[in-house]
Design a protein around this motif. Sequence first.
Motif, PDB file in Angstrom:
ATOM      1  N   VAL A  25       0.839  -1.194   0.000  1.00  0.00           N
ATOM      2  CA  VAL A  25       0.000   0.000   0.000  1.00  0.00           C
ATOM      3  C   VAL A  25       0.878   1.251   0.000  1.00  0.00           C
ATOM      4  O   VAL A  25       0.651   2.195  -0.762  1.00  0.00           O
ATOM      5  CB  VAL A  25      -0.943   0.009   1.215  1.00  0.00           C
ATOM      6  N   SER A  26       1.883   1.213   0.834  1.00  0.00           N
ATOM      7  CA  SER A  26       2.806   2.338   0.908  1.00  0.00           C
ATOM      8  C   SER A  26       3.425   2.610  -0.458  1.00  0.00           C
ATOM      9  O   SER A  26       3.480   3.749  -0.912  1.00  0.00           O
ATOM     10  CB  SER A  26       3.909   2.039   1.927  1.00  0.00           C
ATOM     11  N   ARG A  27       3.878   1.551  -1.101  1.00  0.00           N
ATOM     12  CA  ARG A  27       4.497   1.704  -2.413  1.00  0.00           C
ATOM     13  C   ARG A  27       3.511   2.249  -3.437  1.00  0.00           C
ATOM     14  O   ARG A  27       3.843   3.096  -4.258  1.00  0.00           O
ATOM     15  CB  ARG A  27       5.079   0.368  -2.872  1.00  0.00           C
ATOM     16  N   ALA A  28       2.299   1.747  -3.361  1.00  0.00           N
ATOM     17  CA  ALA A  28       1.279   2.217  -4.294  1.00  0.00           C
ATOM     18  C   ALA A  28       1.046   3.718  -4.123  1.00  0.00           C
ATOM     19  O   ALA A  28       0.929   4.469  -5.097  1.00  0.00           O
ATOM     20  CB  ALA A  28      -0.023   1.462  -4.083  1.00  0.00           C
ATOM     21  N   MET A  29       0.999   4.127  -2.855  1.00  0.00           N
ATOM     22  CA  MET A  29       0.748   5.539  -2.582  1.00  0.00           C
ATOM     23  C   MET A  29       1.863   6.427  -3.107  1.00  0.00           C
ATOM     24  O   MET A  29       1.623   7.557  -3.514  1.00  0.00           O
ATOM     25  CB  MET A  29       0.584   5.775  -1.077  1.00  0.00           C
ATOM     26  N   SER A  30       3.083   5.917  -3.069  1.00  0.00           N
ATOM     27  CA  SER A  30       4.183   6.747  -3.561  1.00  0.00           C
ATOM     28  C   SER A  30       4.480   6.435  -5.025  1.00  0.00           C
ATOM     29  O   SER A  30       5.546   6.741  -5.533  1.00  0.00           O
ATOM     30  CB  SER A  30       5.417   6.566  -2.692  1.00  0.00           C
ATOM     31  N   ASP A  31       3.518   5.793  -5.679  1.00  0.00           N
ATOM     32  CA  ASP A  31       3.582   5.550  -7.118  1.00  0.00           C
ATOM     33  C   ASP A  31       4.850   4.800  -7.523  1.00  0.00           C
ATOM     34  O   ASP A  31       5.478   5.117  -8.531  1.00  0.00           O
ATOM     35  CB  ASP A  31       3.502   6.882  -7.859  1.00  0.00           C
ATOM     36  N   SER A  32       5.223   3.835  -6.710  1.00  0.00           N
ATOM     37  CA  SER A  32       6.413   3.061  -7.033  1.00  0.00           C
ATOM     38  C   SER A  32       6.169   2.200  -8.270  1.00  0.00           C
ATOM     39  O   SER A  32       5.064   1.726  -8.516  1.00  0.00           O
ATOM     40  CB  SER A  32       6.768   2.176  -5.842  1.00  0.00           C
ATOM     41  N   SER A  33       7.230   2.001  -9.055  1.00  0.00           N
ATOM     42  CA  SER A  33       7.089   1.192 -10.269  1.00  0.00           C
ATOM     43  C   SER A  33       7.061  -0.289  -9.913  1.00  0.00           C
ATOM     44  O   SER A  33       6.810  -1.145 -10.750  1.00  0.00           O
ATOM     45  CB  SER A  33       8.265   1.483 -11.200  1.00  0.00           C
ATOM     46  N   ARG A  34       7.327  -0.543  -8.647  1.00  0.00           N
ATOM     47  CA  ARG A  34       7.413  -1.939  -8.228  1.00  0.00           C
ATOM     48  C   ARG A  34       6.064  -2.498  -7.769  1.00  0.00           C
ATOM     49  O   ARG A  34       6.018  -3.431  -6.971  1.00  0.00           O
ATOM     50  CB  ARG A  34       8.451  -2.072  -7.113  1.00  0.00           C
ATOM     51  N   VAL A  35       4.986  -1.904  -8.258  1.00  0.00           N
ATOM     52  CA  VAL A  35       3.677  -2.438  -7.894  1.00  0.00           C
ATOM     53  C   VAL A  35       2.765  -2.484  -9.123  1.00  0.00           C
ATOM     54  O   VAL A  35       2.775  -1.585  -9.969  1.00  0.00           O
ATOM     55  CB  VAL A  35       3.056  -1.606  -6.744  1.00  0.00           C
ATOM     56  N   LYS A  36       2.028  -3.555  -9.230  1.00  0.00           N
ATOM     57  CA  LYS A  36       1.190  -3.798 -10.401  1.00  0.00           C
ATOM     58  C   LYS A  36       0.195  -2.631 -10.587  1.00  0.00           C
ATOM     59  O   LYS A  36      -0.475  -2.233  -9.634  1.00  0.00           O
ATOM     60  CB  LYS A  36       0.409  -5.096 -10.201  1.00  0.00           C
ATOM     61  N   PRO A  37       0.101  -2.128 -11.815  1.00  0.00           N
ATOM     62  CA  PRO A  37      -0.822  -1.020 -12.095  1.00  0.00           C
ATOM     63  C   PRO A  37      -2.214  -1.272 -11.548  1.00  0.00           C
ATOM     64  O   PRO A  37      -2.861  -0.363 -11.031  1.00  0.00           O
ATOM     65  CB  PRO A  37      -0.840  -0.954 -13.616  1.00  0.00           C
ATOM     66  N   GLU A  38      -2.658  -2.478 -11.653  1.00  0.00           N
ATOM     67  CA  GLU A  38      -4.011  -2.795 -11.213  1.00  0.00           C
ATOM     68  C   GLU A  38      -4.169  -2.598  -9.708  1.00  0.00           C
ATOM     69  O   GLU A  38      -5.086  -1.904  -9.254  1.00  0.00           O
ATOM     70  CB  GLU A  38      -4.334  -4.242 -11.578  1.00  0.00           C
ATOM     71  N   THR A  39      -3.253  -3.175  -8.931  1.00  0.00           N
ATOM     72  CA  THR A  39      -3.360  -3.007  -7.477  1.00  0.00           C
ATOM     73  C   THR A  39      -3.158  -1.548  -7.110  1.00  0.00           C
ATOM     74  O   THR A  39      -3.765  -1.040  -6.168  1.00  0.00           O
ATOM     75  CB  THR A  39      -2.325  -3.868  -6.730  1.00  0.00           C
ATOM     76  N   LYS A  40      -2.287  -0.882  -7.853  1.00  0.00           N
ATOM     77  CA  LYS A  40      -2.070   0.537  -7.597  1.00  0.00           C
ATOM     78  C   LYS A  40      -3.405   1.263  -7.674  1.00  0.00           C
ATOM     79  O   LYS A  40      -3.753   2.057  -6.804  1.00  0.00           O
ATOM     80  CB  LYS A  40      -1.097   1.091  -8.643  1.00  0.00           C
ATOM     81  N   GLN A  41      -4.161   0.954  -8.719  1.00  0.00           N
ATOM     82  CA  GLN A  41      -5.471   1.567  -8.888  1.00  0.00           C
ATOM     83  C   GLN A  41      -6.409   1.214  -7.735  1.00  0.00           C
ATOM     84  O   GLN A  41      -7.101   2.073  -7.205  1.00  0.00           O
ATOM     85  CB  GLN A  41      -6.101   1.125 -10.227  1.00  0.00           C
ATOM     86  N   ARG A  42      -6.412  -0.059  -7.382  1.00  0.00           N
ATOM     87  CA  ARG A  42      -7.268  -0.492  -6.265  1.00  0.00           C
ATOM     88  C   ARG A  42      -6.946   0.289  -5.005  1.00  0.00           C
ATOM     89  O   ARG A  42      -7.841   0.772  -4.313  1.00  0.00           O
ATOM     90  CB  ARG A  42      -7.059  -1.991  -6.000  1.00  0.00           C
TER      91      ARG A  42
END
Lengths: 347, 347
Positions: A25-42
């Motif tokens: 979640v933390s990575r998604a919030m900081s728009d890390s490239s190491r997280v799947k676009p889909e989960t990032k969106q979720r």
Amino acid sequence: MNSKINSRVRLEDLARALKLSIATVSRAMSDSSRVKPETKQRVLSKAKQMGYRSNQIAKSLSSGKTNVLGVIIPRYDEPFFIEVCRGIDYYVRKHDYRILINSSRNSFKYEKENVLAFERGTVDGVAMCFTHETNSYEHVEELIDRKMPLVLFDNISHKIDGAGHVKIDDFSSAVKAVEILIKHKNNSIGYIGGTSKKSVFNQRFDGFVEAHKKHHQSFKTRHVLNCKSYHQEHEFYEVFNFLSKLQDVPNAFFCSTDNYAILCIKALTKLGYKVPQDIEVIGFGNLHYSNMFTPELTCVSQPSFKMGEKVAEMLLNKIDKGFFISNTDQNSEIVLPTKLVYRDTTR
Amino acid sequence: MNSKINSRVRLEDLARALKLSIATVSRAMSDSSRVKPETKQRVLSKAKQMGYRSNQIAKSLSSGKTNVLGVIIPRYDEPFFIEVCRGIDYYVRKHDYRILINSSRNSFKYEKENVLAFERGTVDGVAMCFTHETNSYEHVEELIDRKMPLVLFDNISHKIDGAGHVKIDDFSSAVKAVEILIKHKNNSIGYIGGTSKKSVFNQRFDGFVEAHKKHHQSFKTRHVLNCKSYHQEHEFYEVFNFLSKLQDVPNAFFCSTDNYAILCIKALTKLGYKVPQDIEVIGFGNLHYSNMFTPELTCVSQPSFKMGEKVAEMLLNKIDKGFFISNTDQNSEIVLPTKLVYRDTTR
DNA sequence: CTGTTAGCGCGTTCAG
DNA sequence: CTGAACGCGCTAACAG
């Protein structure tokens, strides 16, 4: 305990709701490239839905960065300093920084307190201007020892190793201004300035002296006033008294700030002189309101906003490139150009 | 004298050096009664020796308090707002708080961004003044939902549930000012003010209208100007154009700020009128520089610094007493008195 | 791409 | 009066 702490949505709450780990979640919030676009969106949509706001304090503690710059100015109620702050603010916001302004209220004691406050980890760097009282520098040297990026501006009496410096050339600017008055055939020129404890005023006065020297002209010390007051009204009376007691009022005045120039003009007008017909006046600063007066003020224009931008630029550079930039480094001192703005108080 | 400090000294470092636990050192630093005076002394002197500075970020994360108040003002370069900030700063420093000032640059978009920034846990409370663009209030309502203590000041169009309000009575103040002009036998009075989007200006204009009504006098709509510009020079031309196109210039002007009053006087002077002999002018605000002009400005004096102090007091109260103070509570609205300052632009 | 674990520096129980 | 242990919310190193 505070109820608002309990009601706050945290990464953990998002993680639980999404059945993900906090790290993801933390990575998604900081728009890390190491997280799947889909989960990032979720994550993002869940965050929005739950009204998540990251906790900047926790971020700062963890990352060691606050994204805040400390700014210490001698006082709030001098438009020049506010202009510099505006410039700093304008620049740093583009880089996701904010500024925390502290006023020293013209007192060395408060200045030291302000510096101390900034040693407590709330800021990533410090921009400051010394008060007129400041004549020892242990407090800023300590700041530097503690590896705090530091940029000084405006009222710099001597350089501090390891700090950045941004200023104008007060001396030369004053020389040029006074030369104008000399070229206008004024054989008697007065000076009105602020406390002689402030180095910018001294440098401007030195420029006044130098211009006379250069043109083999002399001035009378009785035509020189270094005001001691700090309140508009007192200042006016000080200027008025000074002028009204003069047997031989000069043909022109160079003032070390716009403020003094305006007070000078007001006093001269009250004494029956016409500006610029009888007496010419040049100020220093070019504040926003200096062209609102009638007659509009001729003055040295100081790039206040620009100064703020440069201070900010230098400070962010120091923060980025690791703190140590030698004071012999080109980048450790910037001298900004001034220009004379001809308006209506000179002929 | 301290040797160079390579990395930050923490409580743990003190603890180790003193062969004490972190908890004890922590207690000693906060002067807890639960620690032996002797060890307290040992800790304090060791802390001094090692150059310890507490980490405010860590403290904040742990305690949930930052001791910082957020202040949102429409812009920096309006002395009124700076005065309010000074008042806030002056008050809160006595209570070990500092202020973080954010400017909205006259834009609703930035205002929302500023509010958002303060939802990230960096401040314990928010004081704010709306921009002239602000016409929806979800952003502040959200702030309140998040249980952030909030006090609004100055430009308040309608009350926000759960927020504190500090203002002056713009309407009545304007009525009184215009009544003076009417009593001076001016049968034709003009109004110069700022954008009609700003509620304080509207209220002052309403006062202008009311004074006329009350005294059974009329005014011409062609004598009313709501400036749209935001830069000194543009504003001046707008005022100048307005006045120069009038066939029948009024005998007096009520202006919704000192700034407009000064521009008005400057333009009138340029057009050959004498103030106050030909035309009287009253301003609104009583800025520091309003008595530097010649002639000195007659105006409604607004207690800017005091307003700041009241805002601060109310905000700290909200923080202390737990956040919820009903908006029907007496303490949720303060209306500060104004007074008319007679100087030289009225007869 | 995702999860686990270990801090960041300090306050604050809870034991003793 | 003192200490051990946990938590504040988040980032980052290390696995997998």
